[in-house]
Design a protein around this motif. Structure first.
Motif, PDB file in Angstrom:
ATOM      1  N   SER A 173     -25.841  19.871  -4.683  1.00 52.44           N
ATOM      2  CA  SER A 173     -24.944  18.790  -4.278  1.00 52.44           C
ATOM      3  C   SER A 173     -24.602  17.882  -5.451  1.00 52.44           C
ATOM      4  N   ALA A 174     -25.598  17.561  -6.287  1.00 52.47           N
ATOM      5  CA  ALA A 174     -25.346  16.705  -7.451  1.00 52.47           C
ATOM      6  C   ALA A 174     -24.388  17.382  -8.417  1.00 52.47           C
ATOM      7  N   ALA A 175     -24.578  18.697  -8.638  1.00 54.17           N
ATOM      8  CA  ALA A 175     -23.681  19.426  -9.535  1.00 54.17           C
ATOM      9  C   ALA A 175     -22.271  19.458  -8.958  1.00 54.17           C
ATOM     10  N   GLY A 176     -22.146  19.661  -7.652  1.00 54.42           N
ATOM     11  CA  GLY A 176     -20.835  19.688  -7.021  1.00 54.42           C
ATOM     12  C   GLY A 176     -20.120  18.354  -7.120  1.00 54.42           C
ATOM     13  N   LEU A 177     -20.865  17.251  -6.962  1.00 54.93           N
ATOM     14  CA  LEU A 177     -20.248  15.932  -7.095  1.00 54.93           C
ATOM     15  C   LEU A 177     -19.808  15.669  -8.533  1.00 54.93           C
ATOM     16  N   GLY A 178     -20.576  16.186  -9.494  1.00 52.97           N
ATOM     17  CA  GLY A 178     -20.173  16.068 -10.902  1.00 52.97           C
ATOM     18  C   GLY A 178     -18.886  16.822 -11.175  1.00 52.97           C
ATOM     19  N   ILE A 179     -18.773  18.031 -10.629  1.00 54.60           N
ATOM     20  CA  ILE A 179     -17.541  18.819 -10.796  1.00 54.60           C
ATOM     21  C   ILE A 179     -16.373  18.119 -10.121  1.00 54.60           C
ATOM     22  N   ALA A 180     -16.627  17.488  -8.964  1.00 52.26           N
ATOM     23  CA  ALA A 180     -15.563  16.758  -8.266  1.00 52.26           C
ATOM     24  C   ALA A 180     -15.094  15.573  -9.101  1.00 52.26           C
ATOM     25  N   ALA A 181     -16.024  14.889  -9.781  1.00 53.97           N
ATOM     26  CA  ALA A 181     -15.647  13.745 -10.629  1.00 53.97           C
ATOM     27  C   ALA A 181     -14.787  14.204 -11.802  1.00 53.97           C
ATOM     28  N   ILE A 182     -15.151  15.325 -12.413  1.00 52.25           N
ATOM     29  CA  ILE A 182     -14.360  15.852 -13.533  1.00 52.25           C
ATOM     30  C   ILE A 182     -12.976  16.272 -13.055  1.00 52.25           C
TER      31      ILE A 182
END
Length: 147
Positions: free
Chosen positions: A11-20
């Protein structure tokens, strides 16, 4: 415990990708990625992950799945045998009797196999012409009209 940690990391990685993705001004795609990345944390919080990991790591559950598969295979095998005509003896005898009682036995005579000789045509009366002689008149009419 390990499954919850993995889900949180995903989930943390997915939110990081969403921010980028949002930084690149692709807001619709960023929103979609954020929605997908929140699903694992939601599953952890509802207890679904703990329930699934309890099912996956119990041998008795896998034995149960094996028994369900065996029951399904037996069921499908019996259906296949039924379709091939492997019913009870009474059913087979009734089907054989129905086949013997044909409505027009002479009509089914050619389908009985190569062992039987075909029925001989009846002798033609003297006054009637052969079938191909009757067609000669029709052929003459068709030729006359150019067909």
């Amino acid at each position: 415990m390990l499954a919850e940690t993995v889900c949180s990391a995903v989930s943390a990685a997915g939110l990081g990708i969403a921010a980028i993705t949002a930084y690149r001004r692709r807001f619709l795609a960023a929103t979609r990625v954020a929605a997908y990345s929140l699903v694992p944390v939601g599953l952890v919080m509802t207890g679904v992950v703990q329930w699934v990991s309890g099912i996956v790591f119990k041998p008795s559950v896998w034995i149960g799945f094996g028994l369900l598969g065996a029951a399904w295979l037996l069921f499908m095998a019996t259906r296949a045998v039924e379709r091939r005509g492997g019913g009870t003896r009474k059913e087979r005898k009734a089907a054989a009797a129905a086949r013997r009682e044909a409505v027009a036995p002479e009509a089914s005579a050619p389908s009985l196999g190569a062992g039987r000789a075909p029925a001989q045509p009846a002798a033609r009366p003297q006054g009637k012409p052969a079938a191909n002689e009757d067609f000669s008149d029709i052929e003459a009419i068709l030729k006359k009209h150019g067909i």
